[in-house]
Design an enzyme around this catalytic site. Structure first.
Site, short mmCIF file in Angstrom:
data_model
loop_
_atom_site.label_atom_id
_atom_site.label_comp_id
_atom_site.label_asym_id
_atom_site.label_seq_id
_atom_site.Cartn_x
_atom_site.Cartn_y
_atom_site.Cartn_z
N LYS A 117 0.75 -1.14 0.04
CA LYS A 117 -0.06 -0.20 -0.03
C LYS A 117 0.86 1.25 0.01
CE LYS A 117 -1.03 1.45 4.82
NZ LYS A 117 -0.73 2.79 4.56
N ASN A 118 1.96 1.16 0.67
CA ASN A 118 2.84 2.51 0.66
C ASN A 118 3.59 2.69 -0.45
OD1 ASN A 118 2.00 2.85 3.41
ND2 ASN A 118 3.90 2.08 4.29
N CYS A 159 -1.42 12.02 14.32
CA CYS A 159 -2.25 10.87 14.14
C CYS A 159 -2.03 10.08 15.68
CB CYS A 159 -1.57 10.20 13.10
SG CYS A 159 0.08 9.34 13.54
N ARG A 164 2.54 14.54 13.21
CA ARG A 164 3.10 14.15 12.04
C ARG A 164 3.39 15.22 11.19
NH1 ARG A 164 1.10 8.30 9.93
NH2 ARG A 164 2.99 8.61 8.91
N ASP A 202 7.51 0.75 10.94
CA ASP A 202 6.19 0.05 10.57
C ASP A 202 6.30 -1.49 11.36
OD1 ASP A 202 4.86 2.25 9.85
OD2 ASP A 202 4.84 1.51 7.78
N ARG A 218 -7.02 -1.09 7.04
CA ARG A 218 -6.20 0.04 5.94
C ARG A 218 -4.98 -0.58 5.36
NH1 ARG A 218 -3.64 3.94 9.17
NH2 ARG A 218 -3.15 4.42 7.29
C1 UD1 Z 1 5.92 6.83 5.68
C2 UD1 Z 1 4.72 5.84 5.57
C3 UD1 Z 1 4.44 5.11 7.05
C4 UD1 Z 1 5.77 5.05 7.79
C5 UD1 Z 1 6.81 6.55 7.73
C6 UD1 Z 1 8.17 5.79 8.14
C7 UD1 Z 1 3.35 5.93 3.66
C8 UD1 Z 1 2.05 6.12 3.32
N1 UD1 Z 1 3.69 6.04 5.12
O1 UD1 Z 1 5.11 7.82 6.45
O2 UD1 Z 1 3.61 4.10 7.01
O3 UD1 Z 1 5.59 4.59 9.23
O4 UD1 Z 1 6.99 6.51 6.48
O5 UD1 Z 1 8.86 4.87 7.32
O6 UD1 Z 1 4.26 5.63 3.03
N2 UD1 Z 1 8.78 14.52 9.11
C9 UD1 Z 1 9.01 15.83 9.53
N3 UD1 Z 1 8.38 16.72 8.58
C10 UD1 Z 1 7.71 16.48 7.40
C11 UD1 Z 1 7.61 15.01 7.12
C12 UD1 Z 1 8.00 13.98 8.06
O7 UD1 Z 1 9.43 16.35 10.48
O8 UD1 Z 1 7.23 17.29 6.62
C13 UD1 Z 1 9.34 13.45 10.14
C14 UD1 Z 1 8.29 12.48 10.86
O9 UD1 Z 1 7.82 13.21 11.95
C15 UD1 Z 1 9.28 11.32 11.18
C16 UD1 Z 1 10.25 11.43 9.73
O10 UD1 Z 1 10.13 12.72 9.37
O11 UD1 Z 1 9.87 11.81 12.19
C17 UD1 Z 1 9.93 10.36 8.68
O12 UD1 Z 1 8.79 10.75 8.50
P1 UD1 Z 1 8.38 10.29 6.86
O13 UD1 Z 1 9.23 9.36 6.45
O14 UD1 Z 1 7.75 11.43 6.09
O15 UD1 Z 1 6.82 9.29 7.10
P2 UD1 Z 1 5.62 9.52 6.32
O16 UD1 Z 1 6.15 9.53 4.80
O17 UD1 Z 1 4.43 10.25 7.01
#
Ligand code: UD1
Length: 436
Positions: free
Chosen positions: A23-24, A117, A122, A306, A398
């Site tokens: 899904k990701n 979340c 996040r 995850d 999901r």
């Molecule tokens: C994606 C995955 C999620 C997984 C996560 C970490 C999808 C749909 N979701 O989530 O299942 O748990 O990667 O592998 O693919 N951060 C910031 N600012 C931002 C974006 C992220 O500070 O604008 C931080 C987050 O708080 C976290 C880190 O970056 O500490 C990594 O997050 P990120 O890799 O972006 O996770 P997601 O893409 O939300």
């Protein structure tokens, strides 16, 4: 209707599991179809609520979306909407992936801010900073991100921390920008490579796949393409951990073993036997005494956040002391209180949980606070005495396709019930019919 999964105390899991598409990976692939006018095909798509939600977002924007089996067809020929409203974004954070492609193709996008979340804040600040680096004007008002640009302009952007989501969004914007974009410290998760393959098949010019420096030469337009989604490494990991927890032997099939190196190393360190072939992984924990292994999550190829909750359940089940540290989401410990309801001995301090293994857990009603926390509780239920009723299972819908059918193939009968009749005597619904 609210429902629960009833997980029985189980024997060792035995058998094979065919792993679904990730899904990701699929969610970014779906968002990428907004970059062209045409009919795109994505194969190996899992039937999951998150895929349905992304389909609803694309339909809201004007696309025609149809899933037949695992083949998803997306027709964007009449797709001119640029707004993703809160009632859709709040169902799934990945809806924010439409920001980049809408801005790149239409010059404007209005996407609701996803909010926090279950495991804490996040932020999406890096998604926004990236769009601004590409010369977009971004305003936040009334809970929405409003972004506009003429044509985006290529630029250098360095991610201060590795972010899967922000890397996805920047790629989706930069492919149609004017000039060269260089992304430094980009995420290198396999799902990013899958997206790069799709974008290049559409006519994009992205170089550096697999490395954390991606160079994108912007092009004027893109065409529809066909792509296969990669296998779900998190689903595969969940079943492998389930086999270790129950001292069983199972093979996950149609996977890419190289995507699971950190997990395989950790499982091997427990004392389980792990064999890899080209597209399968077998775990054998039969008649073996496993020991708990401490892990620390991190960006790929480190241990996936995850899989952290599921790994914690494994540590709970094994005699000895271990620690689980989450450096990606330091507050991702909602499953701890629920595991403790089943008899686990876990203390959390900062971003680290310390676990003292427990010889037996006792089944009880527990609540899934999010998708992977729910998976951790299913695994705990397998080794708890009596049965464990898990509520709020919409989270599991999901991300785990045909969970009941896959566990049934491994010898475990999980039931799905209306939540007000958790004693399983009435209103029991055969799970396969509900899980498709
Ligand atoms: C994606 C995955 C999620 C997984 C996560 C970490 C999808 C749909 N979701 O989530 O299942 O748990 O990667 O592998 O693919 N951060 C910031 N600012 C931002 C974006 C992220 O500070 O604008 C931080 C987050 O708080 C976290 C880190 O970056 O500490 C990594 O997050 P990120 O890799 O972006 O996770 P997601 O893409 O939300």
């Amino acid at each position: 209707m609210k429902e629960v999964y009833q997980v029985p105390a189980s024997q060792s899991l035995q058998g094979d599991v065919i792993i679904s598409g990730a899904k990701n990976a699929v969610l970014p692939l779906m968002a990428a179809t907004l970059l062209c006018r045409g009919t795109s095909i994505i194969n190996n798509v899992p039937q999951l609520d998150d895929v349905d939600t992304m389909a609803d977002v694309l339909r809201y924007l004007g696309a025609k979306v149809e899933l037949q089996g695992s083949r998803l067809t997306i027709d964007t020929r009449e797709c001119d909407g640029y707004q993703a409203p809160y009632h859709l974004v709040t169902k799934m954070r990945a809806s924010i992936y439409v920001l980049g492609p809408l801005l790149a193709r239409l010059g404007q996008a209005s996407v609701a801010l996803p909010g926090g979340c279950a495991w804490g804040p996040r932020p999406v600040d890096l998604h926004i900073a990236g769009m601004q680096a590409l010369s977009a004007k971004v305003e936040l008002s009334h809970g929405n991100i409003h972004a506009h640009a003429g044509r985006l302009k290529g630029a250098d952007f360095t991610f201060p921390i590795s972010s899967v989501g922000a890397t996805v969004n920047l790629l989706l914007a930069a492919v149609l920008a004017d000039g060269t974009t260089r992304l430094f410290n980009a995420a290198i998760e396999p799902e990013i490579d899958n997206l790069v393959d799709q974008l290049n098949a559409m006519g994009a010019q992205i170089f550096g796949k697999g490395s954390n420096t991606l160079v994108i030469e912007g092009v004027a337009e893109l065409q529809a393409a066909e792509i296969d989604a990669i296998a779900d490494r998190i689903e595969a990991g969940t079943y492998l951990i389930a086999a270790a927890i129950t001292k069983g032997k199972l093979t996950v099939k149609q996977v890419q073993p190289s995507h699971l190196t950190a997990l395989i190393d950790s499982l091997t360190a427990t004392g389980a036997l792990v064999y890899c072939e080209d597209d399968s992984i077998t775990l054998d924990a039969q008649r073996r005494t496993l020991k708990p292994i401490s892990i620390k999550t991190g960006p790929y190829p480190l241990f996936a956040t995850d899989l952290q909750p599921q790994w914690m359940t494994l540590c709970v089940s094994l005699a000895g002391v271990s620690q689980v540290t989450d450096t990606v989401y330091p507050e991702r410990f909602q499953h701890v209180a629920e595991l403790c309801r089943l008899g686990a001995n876990i203390r959390v301090k900062g971003n680290t949980a310390s676990i003292i293994g427990t010889p037996s857990l006792s089944g009880a009603p527990v609540k899934a606070s999010d998708l992977r926390a729910g998976a951790a509780l299913i695994l705990a239920g397998l080794i708890a005495t009596e049965h464990t009723d898990i509520s709020d299972i919409h989270h599991l819908d999901r991300g785990y396709q045909n969970l009941i059918g896959k566990f049934a193939n491994l010898g475990v009968t999980i039931h799905r019930h209306a939540s007000h009749t958790t004693d399983c005597q009435t209103k029991t619904t055969p799970l396969l019919s509900l899980c498709g």
